[in-house]
Design an enzyme around this catalytic site. Structure first.
Site, PDB file in Angstrom:
ATOM      1  N   ALA A  73      56.072  24.421  25.151  1.00 30.79           N
ATOM      2  CA  ALA A  73      55.166  25.139  24.254  1.00 30.79           C
ATOM      3  C   ALA A  73      53.841  25.478  24.924  1.00 30.79           C
ATOM      4  O   ALA A  73      53.242  24.634  25.594  1.00 30.79           O
ATOM      5  CB  ALA A  73      54.893  24.310  23.007  1.00 30.79           C
ATOM      6  N   GLY A  82      50.549  19.221  28.791  1.00 32.48           N
ATOM      7  CA  GLY A  82      51.438  19.234  29.950  1.00 32.48           C
ATOM      8  C   GLY A  82      51.780  20.645  30.393  1.00 32.48           C
ATOM      9  O   GLY A  82      51.770  20.963  31.584  1.00 32.48           O
ATOM     10  N   CYS A  83      52.067  21.492  29.428  1.00 34.21           N
ATOM     11  CA  CYS A  83      52.448  22.871  29.747  1.00 34.21           C
ATOM     12  C   CYS A  83      51.261  23.637  30.326  1.00 34.21           C
ATOM     13  O   CYS A  83      51.419  24.490  31.192  1.00 34.21           O
ATOM     14  CB  CYS A  83      52.991  23.568  28.499  1.00 34.21           C
ATOM     15  SG  CYS A  83      54.472  22.742  27.875  1.00 34.21           S
ATOM     16  N   THR A  84      50.059  23.311  29.847  1.00 37.76           N
ATOM     17  CA  THR A  84      48.856  23.938  30.384  1.00 37.76           C
ATOM     18  C   THR A  84      48.665  23.532  31.840  1.00 37.76           C
ATOM     19  O   THR A  84      48.414  24.372  32.705  1.00 37.76           O
ATOM     20  CB  THR A  84      47.618  23.539  29.546  1.00 37.76           C
ATOM     21  OG1 THR A  84      47.808  24.026  28.210  1.00 37.76           O
ATOM     22  CG2 THR A  84      46.344  24.111  30.127  1.00 37.76           C
ATOM     23  N   ALA A  91      51.263  25.388  33.977  1.00 38.22           N
ATOM     24  CA  ALA A  91      50.964  26.818  34.106  1.00 38.22           C
ATOM     25  C   ALA A  91      49.753  27.041  35.006  1.00 38.22           C
ATOM     26  O   ALA A  91      49.731  27.979  35.814  1.00 38.22           O
ATOM     27  CB  ALA A  91      50.729  27.428  32.725  1.00 38.22           C
TER      28      ALA A  91
END
Length: 157
Positions: free
Chosen positions: A41, A46-48, A51
């Site tokens: 998401a 974590g995804c930030t 990315a």
């Protein structure tokens, strides 16, 4: 449970909307290697981190002949917010139907805080110039993953 891809498999074709609603296809990248990474998401810690790591290493990866596409179940509007908020340069596409996530083996049962849940399995698939899977990494960690890819692909960061 979706099947995991193996090196030598043909990478499933896809055309998905990016943060601006433009269609992005794997076929658009024929002749270049593509790192397709799957994350749960946009706008989550974590995804930030992941990315931002890809964005920070985009020039190094591009110089080595790799394009990067991030895939999540998010809608383009959320991807646009994510890109603006974090100044992301990586191409982000949305797969709300989860069809491509499943085709790549990046959606299914996983452990989350000790419970078995169904969701996005953080994964990275490296596709060669001819559309074949070169590497498939599943259940990767958000932190340190890009550095590991650089090592695994022998790219000097």
């Amino acid at each position: 449970m979706s099947e995991r891809l193996q090196p030598g498999d043909t990478a499933p074709a896809f055309t998905l909307p990016d943060a601006d609603g433009n269609e992005v296809s794997l076929a658009d990248h024929k002749g270049r290697k593509v790192i397709v990474y799957f994350y749960p998401a946009a706008l989550t810690p974590g995804c930030t981190k992941q990315a931002c790591d890809f964005t920070d290493n985009l020039d190094v990866l591009a110089a080595a002949g790799y394009d990067v596409i991030g895939v999540s179940p998010d809608k383009p509007e959320k991807l646009a917010k994510f890109r603006e908020k974090e100044n992301l340069k990586v191409t982000l596409v949305g797969d709300p139907s989860k069809e491509i996530l499943e085709a790549y083996g990046a959606f299914g049962e996983k452990k989350l805080y000790g419970k078995t849940v169904t969701g996005v399995i953080r994964s990275t698939v490296v596709v060669d110039e001819d559309g074949k899977v070169e590497h498939a990494f599943y259940n990767v960690k958000a932190t340190g993953h890009v550095a590991k890819i650089l090592r695994d692909l022998a790219i000097a960061g």
